[in-house]
Scaffold this motif. Structure first.
Motif, short mmCIF file in Angstrom:
data_model
loop_
_atom_site.label_atom_id
_atom_site.label_comp_id
_atom_site.label_asym_id
_atom_site.label_seq_id
_atom_site.Cartn_x
_atom_site.Cartn_y
_atom_site.Cartn_z
N MET A 291 79.57 -1.76 2.86
CA MET A 291 79.52 -3.18 2.52
C MET A 291 79.61 -3.35 1.02
O MET A 291 78.97 -2.62 0.27
N ALA A 292 80.39 -4.32 0.60
CA ALA A 292 80.57 -4.53 -0.83
C ALA A 292 79.32 -5.10 -1.45
O ALA A 292 78.64 -5.93 -0.86
N SER A 293 78.98 -4.65 -2.64
CA SER A 293 77.83 -5.17 -3.35
C SER A 293 78.29 -6.22 -4.34
O SER A 293 79.27 -6.03 -5.04
N PRO A 294 77.59 -7.38 -4.42
CA PRO A 294 78.00 -8.42 -5.34
C PRO A 294 78.01 -7.92 -6.77
O PRO A 294 77.11 -7.22 -7.21
N GLY A 295 79.07 -8.33 -7.49
CA GLY A 295 79.13 -8.07 -8.92
C GLY A 295 79.60 -6.69 -9.30
O GLY A 295 79.59 -6.33 -10.47
N THR A 296 79.98 -5.83 -8.34
CA THR A 296 80.42 -4.49 -8.69
C THR A 296 81.88 -4.51 -9.08
O THR A 296 82.65 -5.37 -8.69
N LYS B 117 100.20 -18.29 6.05
CA LYS B 117 98.87 -17.87 6.48
C LYS B 117 98.58 -16.54 5.77
O LYS B 117 98.97 -15.48 6.23
N GLU B 118 97.88 -16.62 4.65
CA GLU B 118 97.73 -15.48 3.78
C GLU B 118 96.55 -14.58 4.16
O GLU B 118 96.57 -13.38 3.91
N TYR B 119 95.52 -15.18 4.75
CA TYR B 119 94.33 -14.40 5.10
C TYR B 119 93.83 -14.82 6.47
O TYR B 119 93.87 -15.99 6.85
N VAL B 120 93.35 -13.83 7.22
CA VAL B 120 92.68 -14.06 8.50
C VAL B 120 91.34 -13.33 8.44
O VAL B 120 91.31 -12.11 8.30
N ILE B 121 90.27 -14.08 8.52
CA ILE B 121 88.93 -13.51 8.42
C ILE B 121 88.32 -13.45 9.81
O ILE B 121 88.19 -14.47 10.49
N GLN B 122 87.98 -12.26 10.23
CA GLN B 122 87.28 -12.09 11.50
C GLN B 122 85.78 -12.28 11.25
O GLN B 122 85.17 -11.53 10.50
N ILE B 123 85.23 -13.30 11.87
CA ILE B 123 83.84 -13.66 11.62
C ILE B 123 82.91 -12.59 12.17
O ILE B 123 83.00 -12.20 13.34
N GLU B 124 81.99 -12.12 11.32
CA GLU B 124 81.03 -11.11 11.74
C GLU B 124 79.86 -11.75 12.47
O GLU B 124 79.65 -12.97 12.44
N MET C 259 87.76 -18.37 -4.04
CA MET C 259 88.00 -16.95 -4.23
C MET C 259 87.59 -16.52 -5.64
O MET C 259 87.89 -17.20 -6.62
N LEU C 260 86.90 -15.38 -5.72
CA LEU C 260 86.51 -14.82 -7.00
C LEU C 260 87.70 -14.08 -7.63
O LEU C 260 88.71 -13.84 -6.97
N GLU C 261 87.55 -13.70 -8.89
CA GLU C 261 88.63 -13.03 -9.59
C GLU C 261 89.00 -11.69 -8.95
O GLU C 261 90.14 -11.24 -9.02
N ASP C 262 88.02 -11.03 -8.32
CA ASP C 262 88.29 -9.73 -7.71
C ASP C 262 88.79 -9.85 -6.28
O ASP C 262 88.97 -8.85 -5.59
N GLY C 263 89.05 -11.09 -5.81
CA GLY C 263 89.62 -11.29 -4.48
C GLY C 263 88.61 -11.55 -3.39
O GLY C 263 88.99 -11.93 -2.28
N ARG C 264 87.32 -11.39 -3.66
CA ARG C 264 86.33 -11.70 -2.64
C ARG C 264 86.23 -13.21 -2.44
O ARG C 264 86.51 -13.99 -3.36
N PHE D 127 77.98 -16.99 2.06
CA PHE D 127 78.39 -15.61 2.28
C PHE D 127 79.51 -15.23 1.31
O PHE D 127 80.34 -16.07 0.94
N ILE D 128 79.54 -13.97 0.93
CA ILE D 128 80.63 -13.41 0.14
C ILE D 128 81.36 -12.40 1.02
O ILE D 128 80.76 -11.41 1.47
N TYR D 129 82.64 -12.68 1.27
CA TYR D 129 83.43 -11.87 2.18
C TYR D 129 84.40 -11.00 1.38
O TYR D 129 85.13 -11.49 0.52
N ASP D 130 84.42 -9.70 1.68
CA ASP D 130 85.30 -8.74 1.01
C ASP D 130 86.49 -8.48 1.91
O ASP D 130 86.37 -7.88 2.99
N LEU D 131 87.67 -8.92 1.48
CA LEU D 131 88.88 -8.76 2.28
C LEU D 131 89.29 -7.30 2.43
O LEU D 131 89.95 -6.93 3.40
N ARG D 132 88.90 -6.47 1.47
CA ARG D 132 89.31 -5.06 1.51
C ARG D 132 88.56 -4.28 2.59
O ARG D 132 89.10 -3.38 3.21
N THR D 133 87.31 -4.65 2.80
CA THR D 133 86.48 -3.92 3.78
C THR D 133 86.19 -4.73 5.03
O THR D 133 85.60 -4.21 5.98
#
Length: 406
Positions: free
Chosen positions: A1-6, A331-338, A353-358, A370-376
């Motif tokens: 899981m991504a940590s905020p601010g990393t 349709k650029e992003y599809v988020i599967q709700i956890e 969206m934050l600068e790092d894409g989250r 919530f902060i969602y990480d598209l990479r993970t």
């Protein structure tokens, strides 16, 4: 899981001119000190700048402030258990500063260095979190509207933006319809220009009446992207469409207002109309009209986005407008709700969206963020307190002068 601010690498390495060559009394090279201090939260930076003159010089440098803001994004938040303050919070939900909001005005969704708070009855204020100053906007309507609205029972909404070419800030005020049956009534629109937040009331600023639009907009759905204000079409058309009236109006139609020119840009056709009859949608929505409450407008790093929260499939579709003139959406992003996302929600209130894409997602019913990480494809909840409203703060926390640092 991504940590905020990393971040995988310090932002300073990619800066074109490198860190400032400040003296550091021979303890650490300037570039090393730059990288070390860059990793600390703003609250600690404000304390450490008292260590010596060179540290203070480094931490107030605009280059350092810009790099620090990219590494440590901040938000403005209004908490449900404390409506008398607007808080500056970090990615963990930690409050780092409180700005007085004694009348409990509602925080608007913005992405600026100023905050705007308003009520449903005329009132609007602009707050400067960096200085603590407040500008109280006049309640008196534009002269052209004095005899056209029942001001004993007003219902107003606001949108707040900045004009990049002039540096001016503009507020759009909407006097909504008086009743659901008032189809012959018009929504009234006014614009006011300010230079920034001052320490006193704005005695000279006046609201300017602007042309009403021939269709009703959902005033509370307003989102500003660049110099344009975008609205969803008001849901009052639902009943009219059902009755066979105004069938050309679609639930995902978007109406836009040019805040710089102060004129309407027309109707933008939404992205879902063309695919509604496909297998993706036809077995999960009884009628196209049921999309209305599931849609939210958003600003994804300078691009207009339409968010469709398909609760039945626990999916959030993020459509991004690529070309306004041709109405091209992707349709650029599809988020599967956890499973940790609230199941009682039907839509999101704000998303950015934050600068790092989250992606930061605020749910209105529970007030959770919530902060969602598209990479993970994972998310983390930001804090535990419930938020009434949230905005992105783009100002410089390192120059804060007044208010309670927590």
């Amino acid at each position: 899981m991504a940590s905020p601010g990393t971040s995988s690498s310090p932002p300073s390495r990619s800066l074109p001119h490198g860190p400032p060559a400040a003296s550091n009394a021979g303890v650490l090279p300037a570039d090393v000190l730059f990288d070390v201090l860059l990793r600390l939260p703003a609250k600690e930076i404000c304390r450490l700048r008292a260590v010596c003159r060179s540290w203070r010089s480094l931490t107030v440098d605009p280059l350092f402030a810009s790099a620090h803001a990219a590494r440590h994004p901040l938000f403005l938040a209004s908490f449900r258990d404390d409506r008398t303050h607007i808080c500056v919070v970090d990615l963990w939900g930690t409050v780092v500063k409180r700005i007085p909001n004694p009348d409990g005005h509602q925080l608007l969704h913005t992405r600026l260095d100023l905050a705007c708070v308003a009520t449903a009855r005329y009132g609007c204020r602009v707050l400067n979190p960096a200085t603590g100053s407040v500008e109280i906007l006049p309640e008196r309507p534009a002269d052209d509207h004095l005899n056209r609205e029942n001001f004993r029972k007003p219902n107003t909404s606001f949108a707040f933006g900045r004009i990049a070419t002039t540096g001016e800030y503009k507020v759009l005020r909407i006097f909504d319809r008086l009743s659901l049956h008032g189809f012959n009534e018009q929504q009234l629109f006014e614009v006011l220009t300010i230079q920034g937040a001052s320490s006193s009331s704005s005695g000279r600023a006046q609201w300017r009446a602007r042309q009403s639009y021939d269709r009703f907009v959902e005033a509370s759905s307003a989102i500003i992207v660049g110099e344009a204000v975008y609205f969803k079409v008001d849901r009052l058309y639902d009943a009219r469409i059902l009755a066979g009236i105004n069938t050309s109006i679609k639930p995902d139609n978007i109406i836009s207002f040019d805040l710089e020119r102060e004129e309407w840009k027309g109707v933008l056709r939404g992205p879902i109309a063309d695919i509604f009859q496909t297998d993706e949608y036809d077995d999960h929505l009884e009628d196209y009209r049921f999309l209305w409450p599931e849609l939210t407008l958003a600003d994804l790093k300078g691009s207009l986005s339409l968010v469709h929260y398909r609760k039945s499939r626990r999916i959030m579709d993020l459509w991004v407008l690529k070309d306004f003139d041709t109405g091209l959406w992707v349709k650029e992003y599809v988020i599967q709700i956890e499973l940790n996302f609230p199941t009682t929600e039907w839509r999101v209130r704000s998303l950015f969206m934050l600068e790092d894409g989250r992606i930061v997602i605020h749910f209105p019913k529970t007030g959770l963020l919530f902060i969602y990480d598209l990479r993970t494809n994972t998310s983390v909840q930001m804090g535990r307190r419930h938020l009434e409203a949230v905005a992105v703060y783009t100002g410089n926390l390192l120059s804060l002068q007044v208010g309670d640092m927590v």
